[in-house]
Design a protein around this motif. Structure first.
Motif, PDB file in Angstrom:
ATOM      1  N   LEU A  94       1.122  -1.277   0.177  1.00 41.96           N
ATOM      2  CA  LEU A  94      -0.019  -0.259  -0.196  1.00 41.96           C
ATOM      3  C   LEU A  94       0.758   1.488   0.658  1.00 41.96           C
ATOM      4  N   ILE A  95       0.590   2.167  -1.135  1.00 44.85           N
ATOM      5  CA  ILE A  95       1.565   3.108  -0.693  1.00 44.85           C
ATOM      6  C   ILE A  95       1.009   4.727  -1.356  1.00 44.85           C
ATOM      7  N   PHE A 123      -1.818   1.198  -5.537  1.00 43.42           N
ATOM      8  CA  PHE A 123      -1.602   3.223  -4.883  1.00 43.42           C
ATOM      9  C   PHE A 123      -2.149   4.141  -4.812  1.00 43.42           C
ATOM     10  N   PHE A 124      -2.386   4.670  -4.077  1.00 48.29           N
ATOM     11  CA  PHE A 124      -3.259   5.904  -3.763  1.00 48.29           C
ATOM     12  C   PHE A 124      -2.735   7.361  -4.689  1.00 48.29           C
ATOM     13  N   ILE A 125      -3.097   8.418  -5.516  1.00 47.80           N
ATOM     14  CA  ILE A 125      -2.353   9.549  -6.100  1.00 47.80           C
ATOM     15  C   ILE A 125      -2.883  10.438  -5.448  1.00 47.80           C
ATOM     16  N   LEU A 147      -4.996   1.329  -8.471  1.00 47.36           N
ATOM     17  CA  LEU A 147      -4.378   3.005  -8.440  1.00 47.36           C
ATOM     18  C   LEU A 147      -6.132   3.674  -8.375  1.00 47.36           C
ATOM     19  N   TYR A 148      -5.343   4.165  -7.418  1.00 45.15           N
ATOM     20  CA  TYR A 148      -6.604   5.251  -6.982  1.00 45.15           C
ATOM     21  C   TYR A 148      -6.084   6.882  -6.837  1.00 45.15           C
ATOM     22  N   ASP A 149      -7.137   7.296  -7.363  1.00 43.75           N
ATOM     23  CA  ASP A 149      -6.945   8.674  -7.376  1.00 43.75           C
ATOM     24  C   ASP A 149      -8.084  10.230  -5.996  1.00 43.75           C
ATOM     25  N   TYR A 150      -7.385  10.919  -5.675  1.00 41.58           N
ATOM     26  CA  TYR A 150      -8.488  11.954  -4.979  1.00 41.58           C
ATOM     27  C   TYR A 150      -8.196  13.046  -5.287  1.00 41.58           C
ATOM     28  N   SER A 151      -9.018  13.410  -5.605  1.00 41.58           N
ATOM     29  CA  SER A 151      -9.281  14.969  -6.702  1.00 41.58           C
ATOM     30  C   SER A 151     -10.858  15.678  -5.620  1.00 41.58           C
ATOM     31  N   ASN A 152     -10.633  16.808  -5.054  1.00 39.58           N
ATOM     32  CA  ASN A 152     -11.559  17.372  -4.411  1.00 39.58           C
ATOM     33  C   ASN A 152     -12.252  18.053  -4.701  1.00 39.58           C
ATOM     34  N   GLU A 153     -13.230  18.488  -5.974  1.00 41.89           N
ATOM     35  CA  GLU A 153     -13.988  19.131  -6.654  1.00 41.89           C
ATOM     36  C   GLU A 153     -14.707  20.248  -6.163  1.00 41.89           C
ATOM     37  N   ASP A 204      -4.393  -0.372   6.745  1.00 45.05           N
ATOM     38  CA  ASP A 204      -5.196  -0.446   5.777  1.00 45.05           C
ATOM     39  C   ASP A 204      -6.717  -0.166   5.213  1.00 45.05           C
ATOM     40  N   ASP A 205      -7.640  -0.064   6.970  1.00 48.32           N
ATOM     41  CA  ASP A 205      -8.696  -0.186   6.868  1.00 48.32           C
ATOM     42  C   ASP A 205      -9.113   1.205   6.773  1.00 48.32           C
ATOM     43  N   ILE A 206      -8.279   2.200   7.280  1.00 47.99           N
ATOM     44  CA  ILE A 206      -8.536   3.443   6.711  1.00 47.99           C
ATOM     45  C   ILE A 206      -8.338   3.865   5.313  1.00 47.99           C
ATOM     46  N   PHE A 207      -7.507   3.273   4.122  1.00 50.39           N
ATOM     47  CA  PHE A 207      -7.595   3.385   2.276  1.00 50.39           C
ATOM     48  C   PHE A 207      -9.414   3.161   2.025  1.00 50.39           C
TER      49      PHE A 207
END
Length: 219
Positions: A94-95, A123-125, A147-153, A204-207
């Motif tokens: 997990l990265i 992989f969280f980006i 792959l997971y993306d975090y974008s807050n519109e 891991d639980d958080i993500f």
């Protein structure tokens, strides 16, 4: 006791006192010692160390540092720890990547190779559209490379700012260092390497919760 050990003990005692009294003296001490760090970075570092100090007796915690070559301290270098963790992973990785640069390309290749050999990678980006060096990861995403993306519109200033690597559900690095040259070698960065099944599971639980709540989105 060396001068570095003595100063480290003072910092740890200050963090203990902050935890007991609700004060923020450790943040002030870090800013005086490392004036190049922002207040939020010092708060993040002090908070990380405070969490690490509450570990179970069976947990093992080590200090991890990015510092100038002339700086001598009894701690593990960030880049060495990151390389070792990724290269030794046998089951899962997990990265998170707040800032991902071409400097990290060799380890990107290692992560891709690991996934192709059956190591499950999450992989969280942060804001992947603005991370051109994530292109290779995007080409190889698949069954074992998620792959997971975090974008807050709604809040453009919000970010996936966590810098974390966890491998095989037993070893976790929590650090202020980005996956970039300055994060790994050029800056002054502090973190903790935690050998703990319990902490790895909590991370891991958080993500997993972020995925479930669709706060991060699979690419």
């Amino acid at each position: 006791m060396s001068d570095g050990d003595f100063k480290g003990e003072i910092l740890l005692n200050t963090i203990k006192a902050d935890s007991a009294n609700g004060t923020g003296n450790a943040t002030d001490a870090l800013r005086r010692k490392y004036p190049g760090l922002s207040e939020s970075e010092c708060e993040e570092i002090a908070g990380t160390i405070k969490v690490a100090m509450t570990m179970e007796p069976t947990d093992k915690v080590s200090l991890v540092v990015t510092a100038p070559p002339s700086f001598r301290i009894d701690a593990k270098p960030t880049m060495t720890v990151v390389q070792s963790m990724i290269e030794s992973a046998k089951r899962n990785i997990l990265i998170t990547g707040y800032s991902l640069s071409s400097y990290f390309s060799e380890l990107t290749d290692t992560i891709i190779d690991k996934s192709q050999r059956g190591v499950f990678v999450k992989f969280f980006i942060n804001n992947i559209e603005q991370q051109p060096d994530a292109d290779k990861l995007l080409r190889y995403k698949g069954r074992f490379l998620k792959l997971y993306d975090y974008s807050n519109e709604d809040d453009k200033m919000a970010a996936l700012h966590a810098k974390t690597i966890s491998v095989d559900m037993k070893q976790t690095l929590i650090t202020s260092a980005n996956l970039s040259y300055h994060g790994q070698e050029g800056n002054i960065e502090l973190g903790t390497l935690v050998d703990s099944i319990r902490i790895a599971k909590q991370v891991d639980d958080i993500f997993t919760h972020l995925i479930f709540k669709k706060i991060v989105k699979e690419i």
